[in-house]
Design a protein around this motif. Structure first.
Motif, short mmCIF file in Angstrom:
data_model
loop_
_atom_site.label_atom_id
_atom_site.label_comp_id
_atom_site.label_asym_id
_atom_site.label_seq_id
_atom_site.Cartn_x
_atom_site.Cartn_y
_atom_site.Cartn_z
N THR A 146 -85.91 -86.07 -33.51
CA THR A 146 -84.76 -86.80 -33.94
C THR A 146 -84.13 -86.57 -35.25
OG1 THR A 146 -85.98 -88.47 -35.00
CG2 THR A 146 -85.82 -88.73 -32.56
N LEU A 147 -84.79 -85.56 -36.09
CA LEU A 147 -84.25 -85.37 -37.28
C LEU A 147 -83.17 -84.15 -37.21
CD1 LEU A 147 -87.65 -85.38 -39.13
CD2 LEU A 147 -86.11 -87.06 -38.96
N SER A 148 -82.56 -84.18 -38.40
CA SER A 148 -81.57 -83.06 -38.59
C SER A 148 -82.13 -81.66 -38.89
CB SER A 148 -80.70 -83.33 -39.65
OG SER A 148 -81.27 -83.14 -40.85
N PRO A 149 -81.69 -80.42 -38.58
CA PRO A 149 -82.39 -79.33 -39.05
C PRO A 149 -82.80 -79.38 -40.36
CG PRO A 149 -80.40 -78.87 -37.70
CD PRO A 149 -80.31 -80.38 -37.96
N GLN A 150 -82.11 -79.74 -41.39
CA GLN A 150 -82.60 -79.73 -42.65
C GLN A 150 -83.72 -80.71 -42.94
OE1 GLN A 150 -81.46 -77.55 -45.39
NE2 GLN A 150 -83.62 -78.22 -45.97
N HIS A 151 -83.67 -81.92 -42.24
CA HIS A 151 -84.77 -82.89 -42.55
C HIS A 151 -86.09 -82.37 -41.74
CE1 HIS A 151 -82.03 -86.48 -43.23
NE2 HIS A 151 -82.44 -86.26 -44.16
N ARG A 152 -85.83 -81.75 -40.63
CA ARG A 152 -86.99 -81.10 -40.01
C ARG A 152 -87.59 -80.10 -40.80
NH1 ARG A 152 -84.66 -81.12 -35.40
NH2 ARG A 152 -83.81 -79.17 -35.43
N ASP A 153 -86.80 -79.24 -41.42
CA ASP A 153 -87.28 -78.04 -42.24
C ASP A 153 -88.03 -78.66 -43.42
OD1 ASP A 153 -86.40 -76.33 -40.52
OD2 ASP A 153 -84.63 -75.88 -41.68
N ASN A 154 -87.43 -79.92 -44.06
CA ASN A 154 -88.44 -80.28 -45.18
C ASN A 154 -89.48 -80.78 -44.62
OD1 ASN A 154 -86.08 -80.00 -46.91
ND2 ASN A 154 -85.22 -81.63 -46.67
N LEU A 155 -89.59 -81.38 -43.55
CA LEU A 155 -90.96 -82.22 -43.01
C LEU A 155 -91.79 -80.90 -43.07
CD1 LEU A 155 -92.51 -84.51 -41.82
CD2 LEU A 155 -91.42 -83.84 -39.43
N MET A 156 -91.42 -79.84 -42.54
CA MET A 156 -92.53 -78.84 -42.06
C MET A 156 -92.96 -78.08 -43.67
SD MET A 156 -93.04 -79.70 -39.08
CE MET A 156 -94.10 -78.47 -38.93
N PRO A 161 -89.15 -85.57 -45.16
CA PRO A 161 -87.87 -84.97 -44.67
C PRO A 161 -86.80 -85.38 -45.70
CG PRO A 161 -88.61 -86.50 -42.90
CD PRO A 161 -89.62 -86.54 -44.08
N HIS A 162 -87.00 -86.39 -46.76
CA HIS A 162 -86.00 -86.88 -47.52
C HIS A 162 -86.27 -85.98 -49.04
CE1 HIS A 162 -84.77 -89.37 -44.33
NE2 HIS A 162 -86.00 -89.77 -44.41
N VAL A 163 -86.36 -84.87 -49.11
CA VAL A 163 -86.47 -84.34 -50.51
C VAL A 163 -85.23 -83.24 -50.65
CG1 VAL A 163 -89.28 -84.58 -50.30
CG2 VAL A 163 -88.24 -82.39 -49.19
N MET A 164 -85.58 -82.65 -51.75
CA MET A 164 -84.66 -81.58 -52.15
C MET A 164 -83.23 -82.11 -52.13
SD MET A 164 -86.82 -79.64 -53.37
CE MET A 164 -88.28 -79.00 -53.60
#
Length: 237
Positions: A146-156, A161-164
């Motif tokens: 359900t996450l945006s590509p950027q949020h998903r990349d941050n999670l991994m 998700p909510h960084v950078m």
């Protein structure tokens, strides 16, 4: 045991007192408070709407909760935490307000401030060696599909998700408030926090919080002041 790096005012700061009494728990002392009365909402509704931030305690997340990486110890984490506080300059968020992130109410900056974004990013990076990789269950709980590509990349990459570039400073004051209850919630929060909004908020300390077991209340483990800006300038070459 999980650890988290938060911004939190000091234990004796008036904002800590006000927010703890609103949420119903003080993370520094463990003291519990009765659920406040809010016009237009029942005590049970207010108690439910503050349940999530009450467990996590009043704070702004800088490094989201993590388990220690293999080979890392709490003593090493605290040593790095102390070094960071001793060498990092305090600064102000120029203006904070009672705002909403989706359906959550929080104290937030009135706009994005680059100095604050850089500070948060540095903490994420500097303390990354202490973070154990997320388990499959932790990843699943975040619903990566359900996450945006950027949020998903941050999670991994960073475990959250909510960084950078996706970081938004917020000190949470409620869970998800249904639209029909939002006016009553705002009407309760704005006078309660009037002393602290529409003015600067000093980022003059950093807190290490711990979650003793999954699902337990987070408690303040250590709070340290950041280095005053005047001291940085005096010692600069």
């Amino acid at each position: 045991m999980r650890y988290a790096l938060y911004f939190s005012p000091a234990a004796d700061h008036p904002l800590t007192t006000t927010a703890s009494r609103w949420l119903g728990r003080d993370a520094y002392t463990g003291e519990a408070f009765p659920t406040p009365e809010v016009n237009g909402l029942s005590v049970e509704e207010v108690h439910a709407l503050t349940a999530d931030p009450r467990r996590y305690a009043f704070h702004a997340t800088l490094k989201a909760p993590f388990e220690l990486a293999d080979g890392k110890t709490e003593a090493e984490l605290i040593e790095a935490f102390e070094e960071f506080a001793a060498t990092t300059e305090a600064f102000d968020i120029p203006n904070v307000i009672v705002g909403q992130l989706g359906r959550f109410f929080a104290l937030v900056p009135d706009r994005v401030y680059p100095e604050l974004q850089d500070y948060a990013a540095r903490i994420v990076e500097d303390f990354e060696p202490f973070r154990a990789p997320l388990s499959d269950a932790d990843i699943t709980r975040r619903k990566p599909e359900t996450l945006s590509p950027q949020h998903r990349d941050n999670l991994m990459r960073w475990g959250y998700p909510h960084v950078m570039g996706e970081f938004r400073f917020h000190m949470t004051l409620s869970g998800q408030v249904p639209p029909e209850q939002a006016p009553a919630m705002r009407a309760a929060l704005e006078p309660r926090f009037a002393e602290f909004v529409n003015r600067p908020l000093s980022i003059n300390g950093i807190a290490l919080f711990v979650e003793p077991a999954r699902g337990a209340d987070f408690i303040a483990h250590r709070w340290l002041p950041l280095k005053p800006a005047s001291e940085i300038r005096k010692t600069a070459p």
